[in-house]
Design an enzyme around this catalytic site. Sequence first.
Site, PDB file in Angstrom:
ATOM      1  N   CYS A  65     -23.081  20.589 -10.687  1.00  0.00           N
ATOM      2  CA  CYS A  65     -24.354  20.671 -11.334  1.00  0.00           C
ATOM      3  C   CYS A  65     -24.360  20.078 -12.718  1.00  0.00           C
ATOM      4  O   CYS A  65     -23.362  19.672 -13.266  1.00  0.00           O
ATOM      5  CB  CYS A  65     -24.726  22.132 -11.492  1.00  0.00           C
ATOM      6  SG  CYS A  65     -23.967  23.165 -10.285  1.00  0.00           S
ATOM      7  N   GLU A 105      -3.504   0.983  -3.000  1.00  0.00           N
ATOM      8  CA  GLU A 105      -3.863   1.319  -4.377  1.00  0.00           C
ATOM      9  C   GLU A 105      -3.118   0.507  -5.421  1.00  0.00           C
ATOM     10  O   GLU A 105      -3.167   0.811  -6.596  1.00  0.00           O
ATOM     11  CB  GLU A 105      -3.667   2.809  -4.640  1.00  0.00           C
ATOM     12  CG  GLU A 105      -2.228   3.270  -4.620  1.00  0.00           C
ATOM     13  CD  GLU A 105      -2.096   4.656  -5.242  1.00  0.00           C
ATOM     14  OE1 GLU A 105      -2.654   4.870  -6.319  1.00  0.00           O
ATOM     15  OE2 GLU A 105      -1.444   5.507  -4.630  1.00  0.00           O
ATOM     16  N   LYS A 124      -0.670  13.464   2.470  1.00  0.00           N
ATOM     17  CA  LYS A 124      -0.458  14.391   1.360  1.00  0.00           C
ATOM     18  C   LYS A 124      -1.754  14.587   0.596  1.00  0.00           C
ATOM     19  O   LYS A 124      -1.838  14.254  -0.588  1.00  0.00           O
ATOM     20  CB  LYS A 124       0.662  13.891   0.442  1.00  0.00           C
ATOM     21  CG  LYS A 124       0.530  12.416   0.083  1.00  0.00           C
ATOM     22  CD  LYS A 124       1.557  12.022  -0.959  1.00  0.00           C
ATOM     23  CE  LYS A 124       1.531  10.518  -1.170  1.00  0.00           C
ATOM     24  NZ  LYS A 124       2.404  10.044  -2.201  1.00  0.00           N
ATOM     25  N   CYS A 170       8.188  -2.540  12.053  1.00  0.00           N
ATOM     26  CA  CYS A 170       8.582  -1.187  11.638  1.00  0.00           C
ATOM     27  C   CYS A 170       9.166  -0.429  12.823  1.00  0.00           C
ATOM     28  O   CYS A 170       8.639  -0.492  13.921  1.00  0.00           O
ATOM     29  CB  CYS A 170       7.357  -0.445  11.092  1.00  0.00           C
ATOM     30  SG  CYS A 170       7.623   1.313  10.850  1.00  0.00           S
ATOM     31  N   CYS A 218      10.795   4.978   3.776  1.00  0.00           N
ATOM     32  CA  CYS A 218      10.000   4.161   2.851  1.00  0.00           C
ATOM     33  C   CYS A 218      10.264   4.561   1.402  1.00  0.00           C
ATOM     34  O   CYS A 218      10.237   3.727   0.508  1.00  0.00           O
ATOM     35  CB  CYS A 218       8.514   4.330   3.124  1.00  0.00           C
ATOM     36  SG  CYS A 218       8.082   4.226   4.847  1.00  0.00           S
ATOM     37  N   CYS A 275      14.342   0.099   3.586  1.00  0.00           N
ATOM     38  CA  CYS A 275      13.763  -0.266   4.879  1.00  0.00           C
ATOM     39  C   CYS A 275      14.540  -1.425   5.490  1.00  0.00           C
ATOM     40  O   CYS A 275      14.577  -2.513   4.923  1.00  0.00           O
ATOM     41  CB  CYS A 275      12.296  -0.651   4.689  1.00  0.00           C
ATOM     42  SG  CYS A 275      11.517  -1.184   6.215  1.00  0.00           S
TER      43      CYS A 275
END
Lengths: 476, 1482
Positions: free
Chosen positions: B15, B900, B951, B1116, B1122, B1127
Amino acid sequence: MGKTTGFLDYPRQGPHHRPVPVRLRDWREVYEPQSDDEVSTQGARCMDCGIPFCMQGCPLGNRIPTFNDHVYRTHWDRAAEQLFDTNNFPEFTGRLCPAPCESACVLGISDSPVTIERIEYEVAEHAFAHGLEVAHVAASATGKRVAVVGSGPAGLAAAAQLASVGHDVHVFERSDAIGGLLRYGIPEFKLEKAILDRRLEVMETSGITFHTNVCVGDDETRLEDLQGAFDAVVLALGSTRPRLIPVPGSHLSGVYPAMTYLEAANRAVRDDDTSPIDAKDQHVIILGGGDTGADCLGTVHRQGARSVVQIEILERPPDDRPDDQPWPTMARIFKSSPAHDEGGERRFSTETLEFHGVDQIERIVVRDDTSNDSIFMSADLVLIAAGFVGPELDQLGLAGEPFVTSRATLSVDSQWRIDALGGPAPVFACGDAVRGQSLIVWAIAEGRSAAAAVDAYLSERTSVLPAPVTPYSLSW
Amino acid sequence: MTKTLYDPTFEHDACGVGMVADLTATPTNATILDALTILENLEHRGASGSDVDSGDGAGVLIQMPDAFLRDVFGDVLPPFGEYGIAHWMVPTSAVTGDIQLAIESILNRVGLASLGWRSVPVDSTVLGPTSRASEPAFVQQLIAKRATDPAPDLERALYCARKVIEHTVDIYASSCSPHVLIYKGMLTAPQLRQYFCDLRDDRLTSAIAVVHSRFSTNVLPRWDLAQPFRYIAHNGEINTVRGNRNWMTARETSLESDVLPLPIAELTPLVTTGLSDSASFDEVVELLVQAGRSLPHAVLMMIPEAWERSTFMSESRRDFYRYHAGLMEPWDGPASVTFCDGKVVGAVLDRNGLRPARYWVTKDQRVIFASEVGVLPVDPANIERKGRLQPGRVFLVDIGQGRIIDDEELKRTLAQRAPYGEWLRDQQRSLDEIDAPTMLTPNHASIVRQQMNFGYSEEDLRLIVRHMAQVSEEPIGSMGSDSTVPTLSKLARPLFDFFTQLFAQVTNPPLDAIREELVTSTRVTIGGEDNLLTESANHCHQIVLPSPILSIDELAKIRYIEEFERMEGFTTVVIDGLFEAHGLGTGAERLATAIDALCDEVVDEVHCGANIIILSDRNTTTELAAIPSLLLASAVHHRLVDEHLRTSAALIMESGDVREVHHVALLLGFGASAVCPYLAYESIDALIEQGELTGLSSFEARYQYGKSLNKGVVKTMSKMGVSTVASYVGSQLFEAVGISESVLARYFPGFTSRLGGITLEHIARSVLALHASAYEPVLGERVELRNNGEYQWRRDGEIHLFNPRTVQKLQHATRAKRFDIFKEYTSLVDDQSSALVTLRGLMSLVPSPTPLPIDEVETTASIIKRFSTGAMSYGSISEEAHSTLAIAMNRMGAKSNTGEGGEDVERFDTSDPQWNRRSAIKQVASGRFGVTSRFLVNADDIQIKMAQGAKPGEGGQLPGTKIAPWIAKTRHSTPGVGLISPPPHHDIYSIEDLAQLIYDLKNANDQARIHVKLVSEQGVGTIAAGVAKAHADVILISGHDGGTGAAPLTSLKHAGTPWELGLAETHQTLAANGLRSRVALQVDGQLKTGRDVIIAALLGAEEFGFATAPLVVAGCVMMRVCHLDTCPVGIATQNPRLRERFTGQPEFVENFFEFIAEEVREYLALLGARTLEEVIGDATRLSIAAPDDENSDLDLSALLVTVPPDQRHQSVKQDHGLDGALDWTFLHDAVSAASRTAPFTFATPIRNVNRAVGTLTGSAITRALGERELPDNLIQIDLDGSSGQSLGAFMPSGMTLRLTGDANDYAGKGLSGGRIIIRPSLGATFASEENIIAGNVIGYGATSGEIFISGVVGERCGVRNSGATIIVEGTGDHACEYMTGGVVVILGAVGRNLAAGMSGGTLFLYDPQRSVYDHLSAGVYEIDPLEFDDDARLRELLTRFVEETGSRRAQSILSDWRDARMHFVRIETSEYQRVRDELRNG
């Protein structure tokens, strides 16, 4: 889990071979032992994969990442505990298995796989050397009796499993000694018979009774007799009918199925005697480019052959995986066994046309499929290592419908049972007799799985024994 | 009734609030009008649903308008102060006689009488259809003391009467008080005064007016939930409300008050069910006040500041809080609470301070307070000072005294009310004060047996317990979870697995318990609780536990508490939580009987005076099995709540089945005060003995294990935005997935089973199977822990969808372009789905009676356009892997996602369509790495990541080792220096903030669709409704199982729910609210086959994201490393040696999507549909099977609710409201000038409703210029007034905004080279360095440019700055948090927790008091005086700062530079300096 960056830090290092000139002078095993440190370091190469493809590649489902980690941490006892939990005879597979696990090792995608088989060998030998438990002994007896027919790896595995839960197991072998192919099929330089005897001793201690020179199916011991005397019967007959090469002259003296030759050679080694089929100073031709062919190769060298040519009808496999056999399957790629390092000529794309000779073989005629030339080769001894076509079932009366599959092997239901067969006790089957000619790990895996089925039948509940594979299943 | 997943009780709201008070206490109409103006100027913080004229709620609280009432009621009105007005909302059109009678008889009972009724005039024509449909009648009732036997206290009598009336009559009072009158309803802000005619009447006067505008995620008509409530108006969300309500219920019988006219028992339930969190909060405040506490006292009890770790607080104030902590748990969550009783008005901000709250005091004696500045025009010359509310601070206006009482004075006064310190010293004991007893714990014959008994898997021991003991951290995993949903598992899964953790997304922020540790607390008090309504020494006769995790020794202290001196008054009883393993009846019957008996026993013991109950499962035998600790804790907790005994005793669990963080969190969440995981401790000893755990003593290892459990619990709480364990206990912040209604109703009241699931028999069966394996091993069975293969695949473990065979087939099929092998792959996956690994395994398609030939179905190419790849950042995966996906998706016209980590500018070149590496979806996550104007302009879609499937509620961390130079460049950071993604977006603390970010991003690229990524959890549909109302174009529902680079295993496995649930709930909720047609729904989370796609489509998804599967296609093999940078196939690594091993090709990925689309076509043909669009959202084409388990009543039919055809997919575009942007007045001229590199200037007034000014123009310039950059100050815009939020967001270089006046939150967000200058109004007389001029979170995620502000700014200035230069004259708490680059200069006071989580950049702090160490967060910093080159640089900066802003502060510093320079400190992190020096030295 080994070491996180172990695979980047250490190269693959297998055991060293004893030098060729040295090893050709005896029948001892080819490999030198590896130091514990070296084996631990190799264990550190294991990447502890999120999906351990090795575990799927291995029919037994060996807990490879787990024992690798224990080995890395030098916890040999716990490594052995894990290993013997899924594999009754790692001392055999550690020597004889062509290691489909290593074919499936993730590290093998772009690097050399972990030396899984050798680690297995070392763990097993550690266990024997340090008196660790190498077999589970039942705490109490169930009173149930099981007959196992055939004492190759499948029969022995089934027997060991059944004994471990307290059943009274009797193993019947038609030959004069227990072990099946392990006894007389595998040359001493790959598996010293003392290793086999060491295992049999453990099995006898755990209560298994071995009967040799009993040929089930003959008049003295009919299958029905066993069915009457035991609560269950397991057939682990192997796939023993050799594939022959039906070309002119194959009847000639000096032309032998590989197994005939190897058995004679093995007996001779045991008796420190000369084999009745001795390759000394002979021109030897081995027909068949597989493992049995290589076993013949190593044996004729040790017997002192003058020349050896190993002939394979198929073309030379590629050095790298072909696209249609991608990782992690066991691809048909060009491999050399130690026997190939010891001498002899290898030919591929070569078809056998004819055996020449009068009574005794003198030469063979082959065609090189790439050039289409016919070639004549001198031959004093021809060994046919072209594989096997199935179990010997005639004597047991199981040769025809509905007992056999289209591949001339025994037909079993999902519980390893020959359900078409009546009789007072059920009959189960496993190993090469069901699967057809295959690898020792498959034989052990089937023996274990069939044992679980037998135990479930006998105990009338879900068996505590593991069943790593189902009948006729594939890894991939 | 058909079950649906839409549940309006999951509602959230947020609000805008505002307040005007006249310090002279003169009631005027102007005060009310000003407040209403504020309300209208906050309209963008409210929302409306699909029906734009139906608001979520608006209201105003005023003082009793005596003069007005005297006019409207006439002579019956008693003298002021001797009457009260009940302002009723009546569901019917008028008050019936029955209701009147009922009300009057109740009034009569408390000594009151009704003097008259007044129908409140309203104008219903302004209402939209939704609000009109539920419009109540409004009547005001005049009430006074009865002539005979009058009530002793009018206000308390009114309170009691109203409570009883509301409980017995279907009627609601907006207000019922002698002091205040509240007008509110389901209205938009502007409608409030149009609707209530009274508010337009100039006779209406007040000296105080509080206004509130509501943004609800629901559009369910609720007039009564509009605010203000009777005492408060709340902006935020009480995360722990479920627990708080339960605790209040539990307290009901212990409450007594001799000042109330009725016994408490008649007022119950004190917390009315079915109301919002704010309403519950209000009810408790009201109770505390009516029972005698002052209003500020009540509010501070409920929202204490972070006192536990504060080092500066006075002893008496700390004692005040410590004392009250024993009385009541905090009501935790983001809260800005404005409170008013008609005499005082004030506001308080919770300990995290996540809501904006600004105030002004004028020279003409008025106080104005609001969520934003600029909401009420005030002459700058009239302003005496400007301030903001800071975290944990309170601000009180006492118009009776005619002054503002500041935080310090108010709290000092409260702290001195009673001898709290003395009481505490006499009564309260810390566990540490007690010596451990010498007794030994029972010795276990065999640890392994107990481990088996309690269901330990070998993985639990190795991956979890050992890891935690060894490194004192929770274990990390990656690549999500693709194993069996617990309710479908054939293995004996612990009951813990059937509950998943709830987490905050959108409507409230998750917290960073590591970087903002100062606000967290793990302290709990145990021992009985006394009457909440009184206070005495005895109230704090309690034991304080520093942590809810008890060691075995600590538990022994509690067990034998009575044997210690000075511990009188505590009685501990140990009760065995066991049931008969064998015996009559089913396992479930024996279990239920045991629990009932045990609950009875606990109740008896508490009645007999026990105040600490230990529930123990230590004593299992062959005959006695352990009751699952969670079942036990919840059953006992709720039984005690029901008996109103819960607050008389503390519950402590001594539990063998507890081994991981999730288990502890659950036990606390279901009511245990503390947990002793004894078997885990003993297992640690065994590991040490075996040599599996080395280098540590048993003591150290146990300590580290306990510590990491403790940290994990704090993290779990913080995911939900909860800061203190005390309020987490009993808060039930979990969701049950796959448990039958019969179990939940009986043992977990308050939980509804949406799907049914396992029965008590199932639970008993699992326990007994484990018990038998431990105590009665079958002959030949090895007594050895199994590896259940939950985290890493095992042959004989839990089924995983990706396993050796499916990975092999998928790779083979896509590499060899073999559809036949692909079908083998999909049949393996789909078979496993139906062998019950996933919920969709229970669903099947209903074939059409008229299937179509496949060639009539739309092409694969058109289906593929709906596909995208998941958000995987460049940094988490290699360049090779990242661009392979981008190239493949671009070739097919589908979309890849940047993740990201930003995007290398080279990839913006799209000239070669075959090798186009530009990701169409640009992700904006909390770290804002590389989020620049150019990045955003190069997007087709912009995705706001609110949560991540693996997560949810957590941030992330990219370790320094992974920050290769090329990654650092893209992320605008320093190579080798670690990066943190904060758990929350620091510009999204609530739904209206998200609306703001959506608006900002739309301005930053008006051609892109804005996505909001949510994670499936209970209530996600309601959140999605709010997101749709916030104008998102696309909502992505992610399953809980999504892949990730790194996540704690607890989160990977135990947070969130499968996408099937979240998607269906979202689809149904949006449809029910008429919002489905406004947004596109996307789904992701372990989609692997065409079947997965078609089922998702039928459940409501129109777009589909794939992440793990395309990665597998690219090579993969699910190593799940990772996070380790090892890897082996070159995907999740930056190690060049490993990257060489990458074997993926874009063609493989294309083949994959081609095959998936081909399968989709086959299913469409089967369904008789020509296009995918025809079937989207049509759940009727699905059928549901029951699981093959007689002990489960799982039923997914609630997923298959039919929604109307017009609400099955997106059909209309959102109106983003860009048309009204201020930018349009100069945009075209500015862009045209920019293209010519010609200077441009423009001047305009600005108001708070002008948001994101400069952003639209900036994006147009960036788009027009491409790679080209403008020189500084080419485009100059002068602004005068109060700017709205996000001033100059994402503005590129060449643009300069000069604001004279003040700014709201988020100025300079994502600044990409532009310049923002803010200076006070020319007429202002206040000192700029003491007054706030700009709001919170200035310069968040800025990558370059300059922000010069002459004045003080709010909290979190420069959060995640990675390259901008920011100069301010003072900041609030958490300045420079997570900063990775750039320069921040602070010339005045700073708040707490300075530079928390900062990894790079330089902070210059002018610190003549040398107080930097008091403010600095814990961390490794280099704090130095200025060096030579700093000196010149800083001086140059300050000189320009003075030129631009006229800052007197900077002027005086410069004029005395030789001395002043000595007062500067330079703060950098050691890591940053080390790396920078290394770079300098080559």
